[in-house]
Design an enzyme around this catalytic site. Structure first.
Site, mmCIF file in Angstrom:
data_model
loop_
_atom_site.group_PDB
_atom_site.id
_atom_site.type_symbol
_atom_site.label_atom_id
_atom_site.label_comp_id
_atom_site.label_asym_id
_atom_site.label_seq_id
_atom_site.Cartn_x
_atom_site.Cartn_y
_atom_site.Cartn_z
ATOM 1 N N SER A 166 0.850 -1.192 0.000
ATOM 2 C CA SER A 166 0.000 0.000 0.000
ATOM 3 C C SER A 166 0.883 1.237 0.000
ATOM 4 C CB SER A 166 -0.899 0.013 1.239
ATOM 5 O OG SER A 166 -1.509 1.280 1.429
ATOM 6 N N TYR A 179 -1.700 -1.185 10.393
ATOM 7 C CA TYR A 179 -1.866 -1.623 9.003
ATOM 8 C C TYR A 179 -0.731 -1.072 8.146
ATOM 9 C CZ TYR A 179 -3.955 -1.899 4.316
ATOM 10 O OH TYR A 179 -4.191 -2.134 2.986
ATOM 11 N N LYS A 183 2.351 -2.999 5.903
ATOM 12 C CA LYS A 183 2.585 -2.772 4.480
ATOM 13 C C LYS A 183 4.030 -2.349 4.217
ATOM 14 C CE LYS A 183 -1.470 -3.985 3.105
ATOM 15 N NZ LYS A 183 -1.662 -5.176 2.262
#
Length: 275
Positions: A166, A179, A183
């Site tokens: 991401s 999160y 990534k």
């Protein structure tokens, strides 16, 4: 002619319909697995790979979603099968590879797309359980999928692994701290494994999407205020579409990217990411 059979948690579909929606045939004769591929970016990637000639095994945690996605794609004349798979469960991953081999004869392309984001907020305000679950699915399961896919990939001529990271891996989102960290970890995993597998001509690359219009990323744009904040960060002044990420995946999976490994393609509409 369409034949659909179900055996427990397995769903197999074969189709003799001509692939009238084909964009090109760069992936003709190849076999792909795309995890978390019944909606959003994963579904678009599975569809695009199949449109370019690949036989695709799609997967999801819910059988209903698998059945629905398989029907949509086979109605378009694409060659796909579907299987329930929770990437955090060893038995599910094992079945995914076994059934792909049985159905399609091997594996050329692995797209690790499954991800979890069980909590929002600053990193140090998050519970340990959120840290554990996010890393288990986003990082550990990706590592295990790659490791367990190797026996099949090593049998093929030009295999490829694609990891979905991401843009937040480069520029963390404040509300998605853990999160974002996972990534970032995938960027390192990609480079490390790409170097290890390069002597075997197995390519490993990442795609780093920006804010894409999917159900998963709705919190980043759903409200008017959130949408304004998101668009202010995007020079192209619009959200991305899943099909735009699918096009990048098809390129990386094809021989057009035969000299690319250990790299990350950022598809974020010009959002700040890296030098």
């Amino acid at each position: 002619m369409l034949r659909l059979t179900s055996a427990g948690r397995r769903t197999f579909v074969t189709s003799a319909v001509s692939m009238t929606t084909s964009k090109c045939s760069r992936l003709q004769g190849k076999v792909a697995i795309v995890t978390a591929s019944t909606d959003g970016i994963g579904f678009s990637i599975a569809k695009r790979l199949a449109q370019e000639g690949a036989k695709v095994m799609i997967s999801s945690r819910k059988e209903k979603n698998v059945n629905n996605a398989v029907k949509v794609l086979t109605d378009e004349g694409l060659t796909v099968s579907g299987l329930v798979c929770h990437v955090g469960k060893a038995e599910d991953r094992s079945r995914l590879f076994t059934e792909t081999k049985l159905q399609f004869g091997g594996l050329d392309i692995l797209v690790s797309n499954a991800a979890a984001n069980p909590g929002v907020g600053p990193v140090l305000d998050s519970e340990e359980s959120i840290w554990d679950k996010t890393f288990d699915i986003n990082v550990k399961s990706t590592y295990l999928l790659m490791k367990e896919a190797l026996p099949l990939l090593r049998e093929r001529k030009s295999p490829s692994i694609i990891l979905m990271t991401s843009i937040s891996g480069y520029q963390p989102f404040n509300t998605l701290g853990i999160y974002s960290i996972t990534k970032t970890a995938l960027l390192a995993l990609c480079k490390t494994v790409a170097e290890d597998l390069a002597p075997e001509s197995i390519r490993v690359n990442c795609i780093a999407p920006g804010i894409i219009k999917t159900r998963f990323s709705e919190p980043l744009y759903k409200s008017e205020a959130a949408n304004e904040i998101a668009l202010a960060k995007i020079p192209l002044n619009r959200l991305g579409e899943p099909d735009e990420i699918a096009g990048v995946a098809a390129f990386l999976a094809s021989d057009d990217a035969s000299y690319i490994t250990g790299e990350t393609i950022v598809a974020g509409g010009g959002m700040a990411s890296r030098l």
